[in-house]
Design a protein around this motif. Structure first.
Motif, mmCIF file in Angstrom:
data_model
loop_
_atom_site.group_PDB
_atom_site.id
_atom_site.type_symbol
_atom_site.label_atom_id
_atom_site.label_comp_id
_atom_site.label_asym_id
_atom_site.label_seq_id
_atom_site.Cartn_x
_atom_site.Cartn_y
_atom_site.Cartn_z
ATOM 1 N N GLN A 1 -8.183 15.168 -12.837
ATOM 2 C CA GLN A 1 -6.917 14.895 -13.509
ATOM 3 C C GLN A 1 -5.913 14.244 -12.559
ATOM 4 N N ALA A 2 -5.989 14.583 -11.286
ATOM 5 C CA ALA A 2 -5.072 13.977 -10.308
ATOM 6 C C ALA A 2 -5.291 12.474 -10.206
ATOM 7 N N HIS A 3 -6.548 12.022 -10.335
ATOM 8 C CA HIS A 3 -6.833 10.583 -10.307
ATOM 9 C C HIS A 3 -6.239 9.902 -11.530
ATOM 10 N N ILE A 4 -6.417 10.513 -12.695
ATOM 11 C CA ILE A 4 -5.906 9.911 -13.926
ATOM 12 C C ILE A 4 -4.383 9.834 -13.895
ATOM 13 N N ALA A 5 -3.742 10.929 -13.503
ATOM 14 C CA ALA A 5 -2.280 10.949 -13.449
ATOM 15 C C ALA A 5 -1.747 9.929 -12.455
ATOM 16 N N PHE A 6 -2.428 9.785 -11.324
ATOM 17 C CA PHE A 6 -2.013 8.806 -10.325
ATOM 18 C C PHE A 6 -2.062 7.395 -10.905
ATOM 19 N N VAL A 7 -3.171 7.043 -11.542
ATOM 20 C CA VAL A 7 -3.315 5.697 -12.106
ATOM 21 C C VAL A 7 -2.317 5.479 -13.246
ATOM 22 N N GLU A 8 -2.052 6.497 -14.029
ATOM 23 C CA GLU A 8 -1.079 6.378 -15.120
ATOM 24 C C GLU A 8 0.328 6.078 -14.610
ATOM 25 N N SER A 9 0.596 6.396 -13.354
ATOM 26 C CA SER A 9 1.940 6.178 -12.794
ATOM 27 C C SER A 9 2.167 4.737 -12.350
ATOM 28 N N PHE A 10 1.142 3.884 -12.415
ATOM 29 C CA PHE A 10 1.270 2.510 -11.925
ATOM 30 C C PHE A 10 2.308 1.730 -12.735
ATOM 31 N N GLU A 11 2.927 0.751 -12.073
ATOM 32 C CA GLU A 11 3.977 -0.071 -12.687
ATOM 33 C C GLU A 11 3.391 -1.337 -13.307
ATOM 34 N N ASP A 12 4.223 -2.048 -14.086
ATOM 35 C CA ASP A 12 3.783 -3.289 -14.723
ATOM 36 C C ASP A 12 4.240 -4.535 -13.966
ATOM 37 N N GLN A 13 5.389 -4.498 -13.337
ATOM 38 C CA GLN A 13 5.829 -5.626 -12.517
ATOM 39 C C GLN A 13 6.810 -5.136 -11.465
ATOM 40 N N ILE A 14 6.866 -5.858 -10.367
ATOM 41 C CA ILE A 14 7.754 -5.532 -9.255
ATOM 42 C C ILE A 14 8.431 -6.823 -8.831
ATOM 43 N N ILE A 15 9.738 -6.796 -8.712
ATOM 44 C CA ILE A 15 10.493 -7.981 -8.293
ATOM 45 C C ILE A 15 11.163 -7.695 -6.958
ATOM 46 N N ILE A 16 10.916 -8.562 -5.995
ATOM 47 C CA ILE A 16 11.552 -8.477 -4.678
ATOM 48 C C ILE A 16 12.023 -9.873 -4.307
ATOM 49 N N GLY A 17 13.309 -10.063 -4.198
ATOM 50 C CA GLY A 17 13.864 -11.373 -3.864
ATOM 51 C C GLY A 17 13.451 -12.426 -4.877
ATOM 52 N N ASP A 18 12.883 -13.523 -4.397
ATOM 53 C CA ASP A 18 12.479 -14.634 -5.265
ATOM 54 C C ASP A 18 11.049 -14.485 -5.785
ATOM 55 N N TYR A 19 10.426 -13.334 -5.573
ATOM 56 C CA TYR A 19 9.042 -13.111 -5.971
ATOM 57 C C TYR A 19 8.943 -12.044 -7.053
ATOM 58 N N ALA A 20 8.025 -12.259 -7.981
ATOM 59 C CA ALA A 20 7.663 -11.235 -8.959
ATOM 60 C C ALA A 20 6.169 -10.968 -8.817
ATOM 61 N N PHE A 21 5.820 -9.708 -8.699
ATOM 62 C CA PHE A 21 4.428 -9.300 -8.505
ATOM 63 C C PHE A 21 3.925 -8.687 -9.810
ATOM 64 N N VAL A 22 2.811 -9.223 -10.309
ATOM 65 C CA VAL A 22 2.205 -8.728 -11.541
ATOM 66 C C VAL A 22 0.695 -8.707 -11.347
ATOM 67 N N HIS A 23 -0.018 -8.112 -12.292
ATOM 68 C CA HIS A 23 -1.473 -8.119 -12.148
ATOM 69 C C HIS A 23 -2.084 -9.441 -12.578
ATOM 70 N N ALA A 24 -1.879 -9.810 -13.851
ATOM 71 C CA ALA A 24 -2.606 -10.957 -14.416
ATOM 72 C C ALA A 24 -1.784 -12.228 -14.475
ATOM 73 N N GLY A 25 -0.474 -12.108 -14.680
ATOM 74 C CA GLY A 25 0.380 -13.274 -14.854
ATOM 75 C C GLY A 25 1.487 -12.939 -15.828
ATOM 76 N N ILE A 26 2.167 -13.959 -16.300
ATOM 77 C CA ILE A 26 3.242 -13.763 -17.269
ATOM 78 C C ILE A 26 3.059 -14.736 -18.424
ATOM 79 N N ARG A 27 3.728 -14.430 -19.525
ATOM 80 C CA ARG A 27 3.738 -15.342 -20.674
ATOM 81 C C ARG A 27 4.774 -16.434 -20.397
ATOM 82 N N PRO A 28 4.349 -17.700 -20.205
ATOM 83 C CA PRO A 28 5.317 -18.775 -19.934
ATOM 84 C C PRO A 28 6.341 -18.876 -21.054
#
Length: 254
Positions: free
Chosen positions: A153-180
């Motif tokens: 359960q600790a593995h599942i809960a850990f993965v469930e806590s993951f974020e969808d996007q992170i923005i730092i300065g002029d960069y946005a970090f995502v997994h697959a991409g964004i909808r143009p």
């Protein structure tokens, strides 16, 4: 009399001008897909690089798809959890493979289990304490029930806590991409985790420089406002990290 020749001004590319805030150093790690051996090697390189460059607010970002395809998904999750527990500033993005992994573990639906196995989940399941003989002997309903007892359960809960996007300065970090054409604030999680053709085929500037995984390239893909760093680690043996500080960027690889 010949007129004077003027060179047309060319606007700098977003990649040429993008920055992270002063004092911040970022390492973004591409898709690991069960290769804990490569992750451990890359983390050692990141640590050595970080130490050599001196003090900074260092942040490590995992772009998602820690699991599936490679042989050590359970070990990758353990490594990631230990890194977080160590006190380092580390953040994780939800990839499409994490989405399906969590769904298979939580829903108890044989259809979801079957899809999970088809996209690389077989290797993930076998990284937990089940033998291949037992795995082969179970039908899909039985395997779905067994899955609930295999993954902590600790593995599942850990993965469930993951974020969808992170923005730092002029960069946005995502997994697959964004909808143009859609603002970053309005992006759907399904696009951030699954989009491919509409994003990688996009031309022109975006709201931020998008750092992403999901789509495999032989080498790092720098194009327009995009940096793709999924170098197919599970098959190629090459796990890539993008490093950023101020206006500089560089890469580390296994």
């Amino acid at each position: 009399m010949l007129g004077r020749l003027f060179k047309k001004a060319v606007a700098p590319r977003p990649l040429d001008t993008a920055r992270v805030p002063d004092g911040v150093r970022v390492y973004a790690i591409g898709d690991i897909h069960g290769r804990d051996d490569l992750l451990s090697a890359l983390l050692a390189k990141i640590d050595a690089d970080d130490q050599a460059r001196g003090p900074a607010d260092t942040q490590i970002i995992f772009l998602g798809d820690l699991v599936d395809r490679g042989p050590g998904s359970a070990a990758v999750i353990e490594t990631a959890m230990a890194l977080q527990a160590s006190g380092k500033n580390v953040r994780f993005l939800m990839g499409n493979h994490e989405e399906v992994f969590v769904s298979a573990c939580r829903k108890g639906d044989p259809k979801v289990t079957r899809f999970f196995l088809r996209i690389g989940g077989e290797e993930t399941l076998l990284s937990y304490p089940i033998t291949r003989d037992e795995y082969m002997a179970l039908d899909m309903e039985q395997l779905t029930e067994r899955l609930a007892t295999l993954v902590p359960q600790a593995h599942i809960a850990f993965v469930e806590s993951f974020e969808d996007q992170i923005i730092i300065g002029d960069y946005a970090f995502v997994h697959a991409g964004i909808r143009p054409g859609v603002a970053l604030a309005d992006q759907k999680p399904s696009d951030l985790r699954w989009i491919r053709d509409e994003f990688v085929g996009q031309r022109g500037d975006l709201e931020k420089v998008i750092v992403y995984g999901h789509t495999i390239y032989e080498e790092v893909e720098e194009r327009g406002s995009r940096i793709g760093i999924d170098t197919g680690a599970y098959d190629s043996g090459k796990l890539t990290a993008l490093a950023l500080e101020g206006g500089d960027r560089w890469y580390l690889q296994t």
